[in-house]
Enzyme design. Structure first.
Site, PDB file in Angstrom:
ATOM      1  N   THR A  59       0.827  -1.309  -0.159  1.00 49.30           N
ATOM      2  CA  THR A  59      -0.026   0.012  -0.088  1.00 49.30           C
ATOM      3  C   THR A  59       1.069   1.258   0.101  1.00 49.30           C
ATOM      4  O   THR A  59       0.634   2.222  -0.861  1.00 49.30           O
ATOM      5  CB  THR A  59      -0.748  -0.078   1.327  1.00 49.30           C
ATOM      6  OG1 THR A  59      -1.726  -1.137   1.322  1.00 49.30           O
ATOM      7  CG2 THR A  59      -2.084   1.277   1.273  1.00 49.30           C
ATOM      8  N   GLN A 100      -6.063  -2.485  -2.084  1.00 48.60           N
ATOM      9  CA  GLN A 100      -5.527  -1.379  -1.642  1.00 48.60           C
ATOM     10  C   GLN A 100      -4.708  -0.905  -2.877  1.00 48.60           C
ATOM     11  O   GLN A 100      -3.963  -1.482  -3.399  1.00 48.60           O
ATOM     12  CB  GLN A 100      -4.488  -1.665  -0.544  1.00 48.60           C
ATOM     13  CG  GLN A 100      -5.208  -2.033   0.962  1.00 48.60           C
ATOM     14  CD  GLN A 100      -5.156  -3.583   0.929  1.00 48.60           C
ATOM     15  OE1 GLN A 100      -5.170  -4.251   0.256  1.00 48.60           O
ATOM     16  NE2 GLN A 100      -4.493  -3.751   2.045  1.00 48.60           N
ATOM     17  N   GLN A 116     -10.488   1.282  -2.961  1.00 45.36           N
ATOM     18  CA  GLN A 116      -9.883   1.189  -1.716  1.00 45.36           C
ATOM     19  C   GLN A 116      -8.630   2.033  -1.378  1.00 45.36           C
ATOM     20  O   GLN A 116      -7.807   1.613  -2.356  1.00 45.36           O
ATOM     21  CB  GLN A 116      -9.788  -0.378  -1.446  1.00 45.36           C
ATOM     22  CG  GLN A 116      -9.391  -0.699  -0.126  1.00 45.36           C
ATOM     23  CD  GLN A 116      -9.162  -1.966   0.332  1.00 45.36           C
ATOM     24  OE1 GLN A 116      -9.911  -2.959  -0.337  1.00 45.36           O
ATOM     25  NE2 GLN A 116      -8.491  -2.540   1.522  1.00 45.36           N
ATOM     26  N   ASP A 117      -8.749   2.744  -0.265  1.00 46.26           N
ATOM     27  CA  ASP A 117      -7.338   3.348  -0.020  1.00 46.26           C
ATOM     28  C   ASP A 117      -6.935   4.465  -1.038  1.00 46.26           C
ATOM     29  O   ASP A 117      -5.756   4.626  -1.444  1.00 46.26           O
ATOM     30  CB  ASP A 117      -6.168   2.479   0.038  1.00 46.26           C
ATOM     31  CG  ASP A 117      -6.483   1.403   1.455  1.00 46.26           C
ATOM     32  OD1 ASP A 117      -7.475   1.572   2.054  1.00 46.26           O
ATOM     33  OD2 ASP A 117      -5.333   0.686   1.932  1.00 46.26           O
ATOM     34  N   ASP A 169     -12.157   2.512   3.357  1.00 44.86           N
ATOM     35  CA  ASP A 169     -11.109   3.311   4.044  1.00 44.86           C
ATOM     36  C   ASP A 169     -10.285   4.361   2.998  1.00 44.86           C
ATOM     37  O   ASP A 169      -9.334   4.394   3.177  1.00 44.86           O
ATOM     38  CB  ASP A 169     -10.175   2.249   4.572  1.00 44.86           C
ATOM     39  CG  ASP A 169     -10.779   1.241   5.332  1.00 44.86           C
ATOM     40  OD1 ASP A 169     -11.633   1.383   5.760  1.00 44.86           O
ATOM     41  OD2 ASP A 169     -10.056   0.057   5.521  1.00 44.86           O
ATOM     42  N   ARG A 213     -13.628   3.917  10.541  1.00 42.88           N
ATOM     43  CA  ARG A 213     -13.349   2.945  11.509  1.00 42.88           C
ATOM     44  C   ARG A 213     -12.088   2.692  12.017  1.00 42.88           C
ATOM     45  O   ARG A 213     -11.246   3.212  11.284  1.00 42.88           O
ATOM     46  CB  ARG A 213     -14.156   1.396  10.697  1.00 42.88           C
ATOM     47  CG  ARG A 213     -13.033   1.020   9.523  1.00 42.88           C
ATOM     48  CD  ARG A 213     -13.569  -0.154   9.064  1.00 42.88           C
ATOM     49  NE  ARG A 213     -12.675  -0.586   7.762  1.00 42.88           N
ATOM     50  CZ  ARG A 213     -12.202  -1.811   7.260  1.00 42.88           C
ATOM     51  NH1 ARG A 213     -12.970  -2.909   8.218  1.00 42.88           N
ATOM     52  NH2 ARG A 213     -11.516  -2.151   6.172  1.00 42.88           N
ATOM     53  N   TRP A 268      -8.709   1.882  12.611  1.00 50.53           N
ATOM     54  CA  TRP A 268      -7.706   1.028  11.905  1.00 50.53           C
ATOM     55  C   TRP A 268      -6.549   0.934  12.983  1.00 50.53           C
ATOM     56  O   TRP A 268      -6.127  -0.364  13.237  1.00 50.53           O
ATOM     57  CB  TRP A 268      -7.122   1.867  10.673  1.00 50.53           C
ATOM     58  CG  TRP A 268      -5.752   1.016  10.220  1.00 50.53           C
ATOM     59  CD1 TRP A 268      -5.650  -0.269  10.022  1.00 50.53           C
ATOM     60  CD2 TRP A 268      -4.795   1.863   9.365  1.00 50.53           C
ATOM     61  NE1 TRP A 268      -4.503  -0.389   9.529  1.00 50.53           N
ATOM     62  CE2 TRP A 268      -3.967   0.856   9.151  1.00 50.53           C
ATOM     63  CE3 TRP A 268      -4.546   3.032   9.445  1.00 50.53           C
ATOM     64  CZ2 TRP A 268      -2.807   1.018   8.471  1.00 50.53           C
ATOM     65  CZ3 TRP A 268      -3.335   3.495   8.376  1.00 50.53           C
ATOM     66  CH2 TRP A 268      -2.503   2.341   8.042  1.00 50.53           C
TER      67      TRP A 268
END
Length: 518
Positions: free
Chosen positions: A282, A312, A334-335, A356, A424, A426
C-alpha cells in the site's frame, strides 16, 4: 486499509558500543521514566546510555531519550541494509525496500527534533516524533499485507525504538498549539506588506518549467521536469505548470518546496495502477508519492485505475510535512488518499473511493471538500476514513471541516444495497472529527463501523460537531466509549486549522485560502 496489525512485542535490548556513563541520581530517572508508558525500558536505556550528559530539567531528559532512540534507529537501519540478500521473493523485496526508506525517514525525523540549528516548536517536535513512530508501523504493514511475515520481518522488528519514541511523545512540554499571532488582511503581521500584496493578487503563478504532451512546453513528462528541479541550486520554491492531458506516470517527489500547477482537476490528470493485488505494498502503490516538505499541488487529479478488485490502490500518498492540496481530485476505490504522516491541508478537493478511502496517520484537515463514496464490490461496505493513530500522545488525526459527504453517480442507483460509514478504527487510538459537514442519505444511522469486534471502541476518539443534512442526526449513533457528540465551539477548537495543524504559522505563505477557525 484492510489489515489490522497486532503489535510485535519483541523486547530486544541492543548493546550499543561505549562505556557506561555517569548517570543522574536514580530518583530523577525514576521520576521522569515513571511518566512514560514504558518506564522499565526508559530506565534501562538511560542507565546504560554510553554518553555523558547533564540533566537539569525535563526537556534535557527528553532529548536524551530521543538521542538514544536515534542511535538504535541508526543501528537497525544499518542492519536492514544488509538484509536484501535474505529476501526470497518479490513480495519480501517490496516490503524490505519500503523499510529502507521508512527507517531512513525515521532517522531524519529524530535528527530534526534535536538539531540545534532547527528552531522548532513543540508542535514541530510532536509532529516529527509522531511521524517517526508511524514509519515503524508502516514498515511492519508491508510484510503483513503481502503475506510474508515469517522470514525477514522478525529480523527487522525491534520494539525498543517504538517504545523509546512513545516515551518521548509522553514527555511533551505542555500544549502543542502555537502561540497566538497578530493578523492583518488574513496574514501574520511578520509577513512584509509587499509579500501580502503578492499573495492577495489573482495573477497567474509564473512557472519555472512547463510540461506539455504536445511539445509546447519545456518537457513532455512530469518526471523530466522533476529531474530538472532536482538539479536546481538551493531549495527555493520550484513551480511546474502541467498543461492539460492524461499523464500515465508514477512519481515520487522527494525534493522540498515543489509546486505542481495543473490546468484544472478535469483537465490535468496523473494516473497509475499500482496495487496490493498487483504485488505492491500500500505504501508504494501511490500514483504520486510526496515526501518533500512544503509541497503544493493545485488544479490536478491524482488517479489510480487498479479497480476495486485489486484492493489497496493509492492515488496519492503524502508523507510531506506542511503539504497543501488545493482544488485537486483524488480518484480510486480502496485506500484512495493516503494521508500517511506529518501536517497536511486539503482545500476544495474532490475525493472518490470505497473502503477506507481517506486513511493514514497524519495531522490533516480537509476543508470545503467534496467526498464521494463510490459503488464498492459486492458484500463490501463503504468507509470514508480509517485513521491510524497508535499512541495517545501522537498529535495526529483526520479532521473533515465544512465539507460534503455524498454518494457518487454510480452508487446512487444502488444506495440501499450498500452501507456507508464515516470511519472505522484502523489502530488503537484512531481519531477522526467530522464538523460542520453535510451528510447525505448514504451514511448509516450508526455513523461509524467496528473494525474487529470490540477493538479500540473505548480508546478511539471519534467526534461530530454541528453536522447537517439527511444523515446528520446523532440519535442513532454508536454507543462506544470513544465516540462523542461535541456540543460547543470550545470543545472542537483544538481541531481547527489554526490549532490542529498550526495553520496560521505556515498556510498564509502558500497563497491557498483557508479558514483558521470554525
Amino acid at each position: 486499509m484492510a489489515t489490522n496489525l497486532m503489535p510485535f512485542v519483541l523486547l530486544i535490548f541492543i548493546a550499543l558500543p561505549g562505556a557506561l556513563s555517569i548517570v543522574p541520581p536514580g530518583d530523577l530517572i525514576n521520576q521522569w521514566c515513571d511518566q512514560t508508558p514504558f518506564p522499565d525500558q526508559c530506565k534501562h536505556f538511560i542507565i546504560n546510555n554510553p554518553h555523558h550528559f547533564d540533566l537539569n530539567k525535563k526537556s534535557d531528559f527528553r532529548r536524551i531519550v530521543i538521542e538514544i532512540a536515534l542511535e538504535h534507529a541508526k543501528h537497525v537501519d544499518t542492519f536492514i541494509k544488509g538484509l536484501g540478500s535474505e529476501c526470497r521473493n518479490k513480495n519480501e523485496s517490496a516490503a524490505w525496500s519500503d523499510c529502507l526508506k521508512l527507517y531512513q525517514s525515521t532517522i531524519n525525523q529524530l535528527n530534526k527534533t534535536i538539531d540545534p540549528n532547527t528552531n522548532c516548536t513543540e508542535d514541530d517536535t510532536q509532529t516529527w516524533l509522531s511521524s517517526a513512530l508511524t514509519n515503524l508501523e508502516t514498515c511492519r504493514t508491508g510484510f503483513i499485507e503481502l503475506g510474508v511475515i515469517d522470514h525477514v520481518l522478525p529480523l527487522i522488528s525491534n520494539n525498543n525504538i517504538s517504545q523509546l519514541i512513545c516515551n518521548t511523545l509522553a514527555l511533551k512540554n505542555g500544549s502543542t498549539t502555537t502561540m497566538k499571532q497578530n493578523y492583518k488582511e488574513g496574514f501574520p503581521t511578520w509577513l512584509p506588506p509587499g509579500d501580502r500584496r503578492k499573495l492577495l493578487q489573482a495573477t497567474p503563478i509564473t512557472p519555472n518549467a512547463v510540461v506539455a504532451q504536445d511539445g509546447s512546453g519545456n518537457y513532455r513528462t512530469i518526471k523530466a521536469a522533476l529531474d530538472a528541479a532536482a538539479a536546481r541550486s538551493g531549495e527555493g520554491r520550484y513551480v511546474i505548470h502541467i498543461k492539460g492531458g492524461v499523464y500515465q506516470e508514477n512519481l515520487e517527489i522527494e525534493m522540498n518546496n515543489i509546486m505542481l500547477v495543473g490546468d484544472g482537476l478535469r483537465y490535468t490528470i496523473i494516473t497509475g495502477s499500482r496495487s496490493v493485488g498487483g504485488g505492491s505494498t500500500t505504501f508504494n502503490s501511490g500514483t504520486v508519492i510526496v515526501t518533500g516538505d512544503g509541497f503544493i499541488a493545485q488544479g490536478i487529479t491524482f488517479r489510480n485505475t487498479a479497480g476495486p478488485e485489486n484492493h489497496q490502490a493509492v492515488a496519492l500518498r503524502s508523507s510531506a510535512d506542511l503539504s497543501v492540496f488545493y482544488r485537486c481530485g483524488f480518484e480510486g476505490y480502496q485506500d484512495t488518499l493516503y494521508v500517511h504522516s506529518q501536517r497536511q491541508f486539503y482545500k476544495e478537493c474532490y475525493i472518490y473511493g470505497t473502503v477506507d478511502f481517506i486513511f493514514g496517520n497524519s495531522a490533516v484537515v480537509l476543508q470545503n471538500c467534496m467526498i464521494f463514496a463510490r459503488r464498492p464490490m459486492d458484500n463490501q461496505k463503504n468507509v470514508v476514513t480509517a485513521q491510524g493513530r497508535t499512541d495517545p500522545n501522537q498529535n495526529t488525526g483526520i479532521v473533515i471541516h465544512n465539507s460534503r459527504i455524498m454518494a457518487s453517480a454510480d452508487l446512487v442507483p444502488v444506495l440501499n444495497t450498500f452501507k456507508s460509514f464515516l470511519g472505522r478504527p484502523w489502530k488503537l487510538y484512531s481519531r477522526t472529527i467530522v464538523m460542520q459537514t453535510f451528510l447525505d442519505t448514504l451514511i448509516d444511522p450508526a455513523g461509524w463501523l467496528e473494525w474487529d469486534g470490540n477493538f479500540a471502541l473505548d480508546t478511539l476518539d471519534y467526534g461530530e460537531f454541528n453536522n447537517f443534512g439527511p444523515s446528520s442526526s446523532t440519535t442513532g449513533r454508536v454507543k462506544w466509549g470513544g465516540y462523542r457528540v461535541i456540543t460547543s465551539a470550545a470543545g472542537v477548537s483544538e481541531f481547527t486549522v489554526a490549532n490542529f495543524i498550526a495553520g496560521r504559522s505556515w498556510l498564509p505563505t502558500t497563497s491557498v485560502p483557508f479558514t483558521a477557525g470554525l
